[in-house]
Design a protein around this motif. Structure first.
Motif, short mmCIF file in Angstrom:
data_model
loop_
_atom_site.label_atom_id
_atom_site.label_comp_id
_atom_site.label_asym_id
_atom_site.label_seq_id
_atom_site.Cartn_x
_atom_site.Cartn_y
_atom_site.Cartn_z
N THR A 1 2.27 8.12 0.66
CA THR A 1 1.53 7.15 1.45
C THR A 1 1.75 5.79 0.80
O THR A 1 2.18 5.70 -0.35
CB THR A 1 0.03 7.49 1.53
OG1 THR A 1 -0.60 6.61 2.45
CG2 THR A 1 -0.65 7.38 0.17
N GLY A 2 1.46 4.74 1.52
CA GLY A 2 1.63 3.42 0.93
C GLY A 2 1.51 2.32 1.95
O GLY A 2 1.22 2.57 3.13
N THR B 1 14.50 -9.81 7.12
CA THR B 1 13.10 -9.47 6.91
C THR B 1 12.91 -9.10 5.45
O THR B 1 13.69 -8.31 4.90
CB THR B 1 12.67 -8.28 7.80
OG1 THR B 1 12.95 -8.60 9.16
CG2 THR B 1 11.19 -8.00 7.65
N LEU B 2 11.89 -9.66 4.82
CA LEU B 2 11.53 -9.32 3.46
C LEU B 2 10.44 -8.26 3.53
O LEU B 2 9.48 -8.40 4.29
CB LEU B 2 11.03 -10.57 2.72
CG LEU B 2 10.73 -10.41 1.24
CD1 LEU B 2 12.02 -10.08 0.47
CD2 LEU B 2 10.11 -11.69 0.70
N ASN B 3 10.60 -7.18 2.76
CA ASN B 3 9.66 -6.05 2.81
C ASN B 3 9.13 -5.73 1.42
O ASN B 3 9.67 -4.85 0.76
CB ASN B 3 10.34 -4.80 3.38
CG ASN B 3 11.12 -5.05 4.64
OD1 ASN B 3 12.33 -5.18 4.60
ND2 ASN B 3 10.43 -5.14 5.75
N PRO B 4 8.07 -6.39 0.97
CA PRO B 4 7.44 -5.95 -0.27
C PRO B 4 6.55 -4.75 0.02
O PRO B 4 6.08 -4.56 1.15
CB PRO B 4 6.60 -7.16 -0.69
CG PRO B 4 6.27 -7.84 0.60
CD PRO B 4 7.45 -7.59 1.51
N GLY B 5 6.31 -3.92 -0.99
CA GLY B 5 5.46 -2.76 -0.74
C GLY B 5 5.10 -2.00 -1.99
O GLY B 5 5.57 -2.29 -3.10
N TYR B 6 4.24 -1.02 -1.77
CA TYR B 6 3.80 -0.13 -2.83
C TYR B 6 3.61 1.25 -2.20
O TYR B 6 2.94 1.38 -1.17
CB TYR B 6 2.49 -0.60 -3.46
CG TYR B 6 1.92 0.41 -4.41
CD1 TYR B 6 2.38 0.48 -5.72
CD2 TYR B 6 0.96 1.31 -4.01
CE1 TYR B 6 1.89 1.42 -6.61
CE2 TYR B 6 0.45 2.27 -4.88
CZ TYR B 6 0.92 2.30 -6.18
OH TYR B 6 0.43 3.25 -7.03
N LEU B 7 4.22 2.27 -2.79
CA LEU B 7 4.08 3.63 -2.31
C LEU B 7 3.56 4.52 -3.43
O LEU B 7 3.80 4.25 -4.61
CB LEU B 7 5.43 4.18 -1.83
CG LEU B 7 6.14 3.38 -0.74
CD1 LEU B 7 7.52 3.97 -0.47
CD2 LEU B 7 5.33 3.34 0.52
N LEU B 8 2.87 5.56 -3.04
CA LEU B 8 2.39 6.58 -3.96
C LEU B 8 2.93 7.91 -3.46
O LEU B 8 2.66 8.30 -2.32
CB LEU B 8 0.86 6.60 -4.00
CG LEU B 8 0.22 7.60 -4.96
CD1 LEU B 8 0.60 7.28 -6.40
CD2 LEU B 8 -1.29 7.57 -4.79
N ALA B 9 3.73 8.59 -4.27
CA ALA B 9 4.38 9.84 -3.86
C ALA B 9 3.94 10.98 -4.77
O ALA B 9 3.93 10.84 -5.99
CB ALA B 9 5.89 9.68 -3.90
N ASP B 10 3.62 12.10 -4.14
CA ASP B 10 3.30 13.32 -4.85
C ASP B 10 4.52 14.23 -4.76
O ASP B 10 4.97 14.55 -3.66
CB ASP B 10 2.08 13.99 -4.21
CG ASP B 10 1.64 15.25 -4.93
OD1 ASP B 10 2.12 15.50 -6.06
OD2 ASP B 10 0.83 16.00 -4.36
N LEU B 11 5.07 14.60 -5.90
CA LEU B 11 6.25 15.46 -5.95
C LEU B 11 5.84 16.80 -6.55
O LEU B 11 5.91 17.00 -7.76
CB LEU B 11 7.36 14.83 -6.80
CG LEU B 11 7.77 13.40 -6.41
CD1 LEU B 11 8.74 12.83 -7.43
CD2 LEU B 11 8.36 13.39 -5.02
N PRO B 12 5.38 17.74 -5.71
CA PRO B 12 4.88 19.02 -6.23
C PRO B 12 5.90 19.79 -7.06
O PRO B 12 5.52 20.43 -8.05
CB PRO B 12 4.51 19.79 -4.97
CG PRO B 12 4.38 18.79 -3.90
CD PRO B 12 5.29 17.66 -4.27
N HIS C 1 10.65 4.84 6.93
CA HIS C 1 10.48 5.89 5.94
C HIS C 1 11.72 6.03 5.10
O HIS C 1 12.50 5.12 4.98
CB HIS C 1 10.12 7.21 6.61
CG HIS C 1 11.02 7.56 7.74
ND1 HIS C 1 10.91 6.95 8.95
CD2 HIS C 1 12.06 8.39 7.82
CE1 HIS C 1 11.86 7.44 9.75
NE2 HIS C 1 12.55 8.31 9.08
N ASN C 2 11.90 7.18 4.53
CA ASN C 2 13.01 7.46 3.63
C ASN C 2 12.61 7.14 2.20
O ASN C 2 13.20 6.30 1.55
CB ASN C 2 14.26 6.66 4.00
CG ASN C 2 15.48 7.52 4.03
OD1 ASN C 2 15.43 8.67 3.67
ND2 ASN C 2 16.57 6.96 4.48
#
Length: 173
Positions: free
Chosen positions: A15-16, A28-39, A171-172
């Motif tokens: 999610t993020g 287009t400039l795309n700043p961001g922050y994602l949090l990924a759970d890698l089980p 995504h990706n």
């Protein structure tokens, strides 16, 4: 979320927030922050990122070239990666609510100065609401070492503004 046959499922859940900041000349400039759970690796990864995307339209097709830099905090060695994705997107139907897409993305680990992986992806999506877009996709991931991974995924894109969402896949992870 990504689900892969033969892998712990989900293979990845993330999610993020990202922002699309339009610039001149189709950029287009795309700043961001994602949090990924890698089980499979028992890891919770934080991904601050910055991307620059160039977009052009050819007849009914949209071609986008995204260049992204990200740091994987919490993943082995906290690597910094550069990703380049070339995307082809086509609206479906007369109302433009649906679309189909194909993209190829290469990853370079800048911390180790080597090729990391390649991801080829195809899918389709539908606008469920002016501020809600659902994409379903198939992705083939080819790591620098080891066997290819085949996954099916879904992305739900929610706009926090009143502007209509672009159907271009974001995504990706």
């Amino acid at each position: 979320a990504r689900i892969g046959p033969g892998s712990p499922n989900p293979e990845l859940a993330a999610t993020g927030l990202t922002a699309d900041l339009p610039l001149r000349w189709g950029l287009t400039l795309n700043p961001g922050y994602l949090l990924a759970d890698l089980p499979q690796g028992n890891a919770l990864v934080h991904l601050p990122l910055l991307a620059l995307t160039g977009t052009t339209h050819l007849h009914h097709l949209t071609l986008a070239d995204r260049n992204r830099v990200e740091k994987l905090i919490g993943y082995r060695g906290n690597p910094i990666r550069y990703r380049n994705r070339l995307l082809l997107d086509r609206p479906l139907g007369s109302d433009g609510r649906a679309h189909a897409f194909l993209d190829d993305e290469i990853f370079f680990n800048l911390s180790a100065d080597n090729f990391n992986q390649n991801r080829l992806q195809t899918g389709a999506g539908v606008r469920l609401h002016p501020r809600l877009l659902l994409d379903l996709y198939y992705l083939q991931r080819n790591p620098g070492a080891g066997p290819a991974t085949h996954v099916f995924g879904a992305t739900l894109k929610v706009s926090l503004t009143r502007h209509m969402l672009s159907t271009l896949p974001t995504h990706n992870l």
